[in-house]
Design a protein around this motif. Structure first.
Motif, mmCIF file in Angstrom:
data_model
loop_
_atom_site.group_PDB
_atom_site.id
_atom_site.type_symbol
_atom_site.label_atom_id
_atom_site.label_comp_id
_atom_site.label_asym_id
_atom_site.label_seq_id
_atom_site.Cartn_x
_atom_site.Cartn_y
_atom_site.Cartn_z
ATOM 1 N N VAL A 76 30.201 29.364 9.197
ATOM 2 C CA VAL A 76 29.293 28.265 9.549
ATOM 3 C C VAL A 76 29.546 27.060 8.645
ATOM 4 O O VAL A 76 29.486 25.908 9.097
ATOM 5 C CB VAL A 76 27.815 28.730 9.475
ATOM 6 N N ALA A 77 29.858 27.306 7.366
ATOM 7 C CA ALA A 77 30.140 26.203 6.445
ATOM 8 C C ALA A 77 31.382 25.423 6.887
ATOM 9 O O ALA A 77 31.366 24.188 6.912
ATOM 10 C CB ALA A 77 30.332 26.746 5.034
ATOM 11 N N ILE A 78 32.423 26.137 7.249
ATOM 12 C CA ILE A 78 33.647 25.464 7.689
ATOM 13 C C ILE A 78 33.408 24.718 8.995
ATOM 14 O O ILE A 78 33.871 23.587 9.175
ATOM 15 C CB ILE A 78 34.799 26.482 7.811
ATOM 16 N N MET A 79 32.635 25.319 9.898
ATOM 17 C CA MET A 79 32.325 24.639 11.158
ATOM 18 C C MET A 79 31.507 23.370 10.905
ATOM 19 O O MET A 79 31.742 22.336 11.536
ATOM 20 C CB MET A 79 31.569 25.578 12.091
ATOM 21 N N ALA A 80 30.541 23.439 9.965
ATOM 22 C CA ALA A 80 29.728 22.256 9.659
ATOM 23 C C ALA A 80 30.556 21.170 8.986
ATOM 24 O O ALA A 80 30.300 19.976 9.207
ATOM 25 C CB ALA A 80 28.546 22.644 8.764
ATOM 26 N N LEU A 81 31.525 21.556 8.195
ATOM 27 C CA LEU A 81 32.359 20.557 7.525
ATOM 28 C C LEU A 81 33.378 19.924 8.471
ATOM 29 O O LEU A 81 33.598 18.713 8.443
ATOM 30 C CB LEU A 81 33.095 21.197 6.340
ATOM 31 N N VAL A 82 33.971 20.740 9.331
ATOM 32 C CA VAL A 82 35.056 20.247 10.183
ATOM 33 C C VAL A 82 34.545 19.739 11.538
ATOM 34 O O VAL A 82 34.989 18.699 12.026
ATOM 35 C CB VAL A 82 36.113 21.358 10.385
ATOM 36 N N PHE A 83 33.612 20.468 12.158
ATOM 37 C CA PHE A 83 33.098 20.107 13.484
ATOM 38 C C PHE A 83 31.571 19.943 13.463
ATOM 39 O O PHE A 83 30.858 20.734 14.080
ATOM 40 C CB PHE A 83 33.462 21.188 14.510
ATOM 41 N N ARG A 104 27.506 17.654 7.240
ATOM 42 C CA ARG A 104 28.593 17.996 6.317
ATOM 43 C C ARG A 104 28.048 18.390 4.947
ATOM 44 O O ARG A 104 28.598 19.277 4.285
ATOM 45 C CB ARG A 104 29.564 16.827 6.212
ATOM 46 N N LEU A 105 26.988 17.755 4.507
ATOM 47 C CA LEU A 105 26.348 18.171 3.247
ATOM 48 C C LEU A 105 25.794 19.588 3.378
ATOM 49 O O LEU A 105 25.878 20.394 2.446
ATOM 50 C CB LEU A 105 25.233 17.195 2.863
ATOM 51 N N TYR A 106 25.227 19.887 4.528
ATOM 52 C CA TYR A 106 24.754 21.244 4.817
ATOM 53 C C TYR A 106 25.915 22.232 4.738
ATOM 54 O O TYR A 106 25.793 23.317 4.170
ATOM 55 C CB TYR A 106 24.108 21.239 6.216
ATOM 56 N N GLY A 107 27.064 21.833 5.280
ATOM 57 C CA GLY A 107 28.255 22.683 5.211
ATOM 58 C C GLY A 107 28.713 22.908 3.779
ATOM 59 O O GLY A 107 29.114 24.010 3.411
ATOM 60 N N GLY A 108 28.630 21.874 2.949
ATOM 61 C CA GLY A 108 28.992 22.016 1.542
ATOM 62 C C GLY A 108 28.058 22.968 0.812
ATOM 63 O O GLY A 108 28.495 23.793 0.000
ATOM 64 N N ALA A 109 26.760 22.869 1.102
ATOM 65 C CA ALA A 109 25.787 23.787 0.494
ATOM 66 C C ALA A 109 26.047 25.225 0.951
ATOM 67 O O ALA A 109 25.981 26.169 0.150
ATOM 68 C CB ALA A 109 24.374 23.349 0.852
ATOM 69 N N LEU A 110 26.344 25.390 2.233
ATOM 70 C CA LEU A 110 26.648 26.728 2.741
ATOM 71 C C LEU A 110 27.917 27.299 2.119
ATOM 72 O O LEU A 110 27.998 28.503 1.858
ATOM 73 C CB LEU A 110 26.802 26.705 4.264
ATOM 74 N N LEU A 111 28.892 26.443 1.876
ATOM 75 C CA LEU A 111 30.121 26.897 1.238
ATOM 76 C C LEU A 111 29.843 27.388 -0.182
ATOM 77 O O LEU A 111 30.428 28.376 -0.631
ATOM 78 C CB LEU A 111 31.157 25.775 1.237
ATOM 79 N N SER A 112 28.930 26.727 -0.871
ATOM 80 C CA SER A 112 28.541 27.166 -2.215
ATOM 81 C C SER A 112 27.850 28.529 -2.167
ATOM 82 O O SER A 112 28.128 29.403 -2.993
ATOM 83 C CB SER A 112 27.600 26.139 -2.858
ATOM 84 N N ILE A 113 26.969 28.708 -1.198
ATOM 85 C CA ILE A 113 26.297 30.003 -1.047
ATOM 86 C C ILE A 113 27.318 31.073 -0.655
ATOM 87 O O ILE A 113 27.245 32.217 -1.119
ATOM 88 C CB ILE A 113 25.151 29.911 -0.020
ATOM 89 N N ALA A 114 28.282 30.699 0.175
ATOM 90 C CA ALA A 114 29.326 31.649 0.574
ATOM 91 C C ALA A 114 30.133 32.116 -0.638
ATOM 92 O O ALA A 114 30.497 33.294 -0.734
ATOM 93 C CB ALA A 114 30.254 31.013 1.614
#
Length: 189
Positions: A76-83, A104-114
């Protein structure tokens, strides 16, 4: 007067003297059972602790759940960052948003949690596993509340958003279940 020589000291072999060895072990506090019923063989093991004592008895499926969580957060993080447009459209079934930055900020936060989830997958420490499960449950709870409020405000019920709410409620229950299972004290045998 000649000084009397003291008699030669007899060297005691404490290695062979069982009573002396038991007294020494009693003074050191080793050899007997402690409060947990554990018998320490040396003072070092008593001070440092026994590694088995701190090992986590993992509940069935914990590592699978951690792997699924890490993959899900990463995806989901990659999808939020890219698409970002496609992610928003899939959940709320609306046209594209005016700004992609919040998604995209949401995607960055999700990537941190990941990243936390991936690291927790490879640890055996009980505290780290519990904190990662608690962080996951809190994230899902916040996402559940935010999505619910957004749906109520828009007065529309999107199928994607309803599936998201149901899945988040299920994920909250699973994370809290494992959180409490990892925290339980093992039964003494």
């Amino acid at each position: 007067m000649a000084a009397k020589q003291p008699p030669p000291l007899m060297k005691k072999h404490s290695q062979t003297d069982l009573v002396s060895r038991l007294k020494t072990r009693k003074i050191l506090g080793v050899g007997g059972e402690d409060d947990d019923g554990e018998v320490h063989r040396s003072k070092i093991s008593q001070v440092l602790g026994n590694e088995i004592k701190f090992a986590v008895r993992e509940p069935l499926g914990l590592r699978v759940w951690q792997l699924v969580s890490a993959v899900m957060f990463s995806g989901v993080a990659i999808m939020a960052l890219v698409f970002p447009d496609q992610l928003f459209d899939a959940i709320f079934e609306e046209e594209s948003v005016s700004s992609k930055t919040p998604i995209r900020l949401y995607g960055g936060a999700l990537l941190s949690i990941a990243l936390i989830m991936w690291n927790a997958l490879y640890t055996a420490e009980k505290a780290i596993i519990r904190w990662s499960l608690l962080a996951e449950a809190c994230y899902f709870a916040v996402q559940f509340l935010v999505t619910t409020v957004s749906l109520v405000e828009s007065s529309r019920i999107a199928t994607g958003a309803m599936l998201l709410l149901i899945s988040r409620a299920l994920f909250i229950l699973i994370s809290i279940y494992y959180y409490y299972q990892v925290g339980r004290r093992p039964k003494k045998v």
